[in-house]
Design an enzyme around this catalytic site. Structure first.
Site: not given
Length: 503
Positions: A135, A261
């Site tokens: 992340g 995406d």
């Protein structure tokens, strides 16, 4: 170091951001709560004060407390941090669940022009969609996205914007240990073709309809009044994508990873990962280290844009018509027309680059003839067109223009044909050159300049090259004598052959 930010005073006012989070009010399976993960020693690299003011934010407080806010250590009141769910075709292979693996949407604001815009952190920690990722973001990709997104905006090309960049004081682990950073970006929205695919892949037709209605209300108001609003939506998105990609090609931009995406429904350029700009013109040019087959090469981008629109059309089929065969026919008509949409935008843009405003038979061949000579002559894309504006104004500059080609003499027949064509255009040479310079940048984010700025920041904590690059790129259509070196292509030893995503 002059970028280090003082810690907020104990009695300092908390930064206020007037959030109005419409996406968070959509059905729960569209997103997932995702709080930023604190970092140890954040400090603010860069804060985009003009953008903050455009968004109607308290720029003074944000700049003072920016290290804490833009690292995710301090979440402003009213934020509803979340990760957005989406799927996507990655290099042609469908992945039914991707989502924001290292991006956290803090919320939305209404800017001074009445436009709703997202504020999102990239690199602020894990989300429910991170899978095996950490992340986090490394400093290099954060600086690259800041530079290129702001450069695209200055070039007049729709793109996400850079609000802030923060160093976390913590390492991230990629091929080597790198300094961690968080990037704050602003977008009209972060809804993608893959967002529709996520719902369609689950047979959630009602969810697709809810998302389509939301997109129409947010990005394409008025389409609800159409007889077929969802067909009109498909047409509108296709039009924006065709226009956007034509603009990319007119400045030599290669996105590098045009997966579904990474294709924004708003028509903005999004996700500046392994992106790059052409130096010498080569339609087959690929920079991205992950694009082994050239799927997203410079000249392949228009076809990929059409392919992505076909994937969007598939998700909308149940909304286009209750009769499946008619829905397919309606969708196919839109997709079949995409090529003409793109060609019109691209040819208009390229004609403007060579000084043409009227329409004549043979204009396409004239443009293509120059591009062929540029490819064969290994001519620098940006310099060729910028110097051509000089030739339009003064024949004495022709040697400098011809010198961009490996064989300067090879361009002479084309120049003669071009001058004959210009003779049928209205306007003075000076007026024509001025208009050409408004569409032919003097400076672009050269790959080697970006890499130099990243190396200096990563290796030495020196952000002066980053700052200088932002300064010169803020006025791309102006000749800036103090930054003349930034207009030059790389020396052979400076060439950047591969760019990287950073995940």
């Amino acid at each position: 170091m002059d970028h280090v930010q003082p810690k907020p005073e104990a009695n300092a006012a908390v930064a206020s951001i007037p959030f109005d989070n419409s996406y968070a009010r959509l059905p729960a399976h569209f997103h997932a709560a995702a709080d930023p993960s604190p970092v140890s020693e954040p400090w603010l690299i860069k804060f985009n004060r003009p953008l903050a003011q455009e968004l109607g934010l308290d720029a003074d407080t944000l700049e003072r407390d920016g290290a804490q806010i833009f690292s995710g250590n301090s979440v402003p009141e009213g934020a509803e941090p979340l990760g957005m769910a989406y799927a996507g075709h990655q290099f042609g292979q469908f992945v039914p669940l991707l989502g924001d693996g290292r991006a956290i949407l803090l919320g939305e604001v209404i800017d001074r022009n009445g436009v709703r815009r997202d504020i999102q952190l990239k690199g602020a920690g894990k989300t429910p969609y991170s899978r095996r990722g950490d992340g986090r973001a490394a400093l290099g990709p954060v600086l690259r996205e800041y530079i290129v997104s702001e450069a695209m905006h200055a070039l007049g090309i729709p793109a996400t914007r850079a609000l802030a960049a923060v160093v976390t004081g913590e390492p991230v682990y990629r091929e080597r240990v790198l300094p961690g950073a968080v990037f704050t970006r602003v977008a009209a929205s972060h809804i993608r073709v893959g967002t529709f695919q996520f719902l369609a892949a689950r047979g959630d037709t009602e969810g697709v309809k809810t998302l389509a209605d939301y997109v129409i209300d947010r990005h394409y108001p008025g389409l609800h009044d159409r007889q077929r609003p969802y067909l009109a939506l498909l047409e509108a998105v296709a039009e924006r994508q065709a226009s956007l990609i034509a603009r990319w090609l007119c400045v030599g931009f290669i996105h590098g990873v045009m997966n579904t995406d990474n294709c924004a429904i708003s028509g903005e350029t999004i996700d500046f990962g392994p992106c790059a700009f052409l130096d010498d013109y080569d339609p087959a040019k690929v920079f991205s280290s992950i694009d082994q087959g050239g799927r997203y090469a410079y000249a392949s981008q228009p076809a990929i844009g059409q392919w992505n629109m076909a994937r969007l059309a598939e998700t909308l089929l149940p909304l286009l018509d209750p009769e499946p065969s008619e829905a397919v026919n309606l969708a196919n008509d839109v997709i079949a027309g995409y090529g003409a949409r793109f060609q019109n935008h691209w040819l208009d843009g390229m004609k403007a680059k060579i000084g043409l405003t009227d329409e004549e038979d043979g204009d396409l061949e004239l443009v293509q003839g120059l591009l062929t000579l540029m490819k064969d002559g290994q001519a620098d894309f940006t310099l060729t067109f910028r110097r051509l504006a000089g030739v339009a104004e003064n024949d004495a500059t022709e040697p400098a223009f011809a010198a961009t080609f490996r064989d300067p003499a090879a361009i002479a027949p084309w120049l003669a044909e071009w001058r004959t064509r210009l003779s049928r255009e209205a306007g003075t040479p000076q007026e024509r050159a001025r208009k050409m310079r408004l569409v032919n940048p003097a400076v672009i984010p050269r790959n080697h300049r970006i890499e130099q700025a990243i190396r200096a920041a990563e290796d030495d904590g020196d952000f002066s090259l980053f700052e200088a690059l932002l300064t010169v790129l803020s006025k791309p259509y102006e000749d800036q004598p103090g930054f003349a070196a930034y207009a030059a292509p790389p020396q052979p030893q400076e060439e950047v052959l591969r760019t990287f995503c950073g995940t």
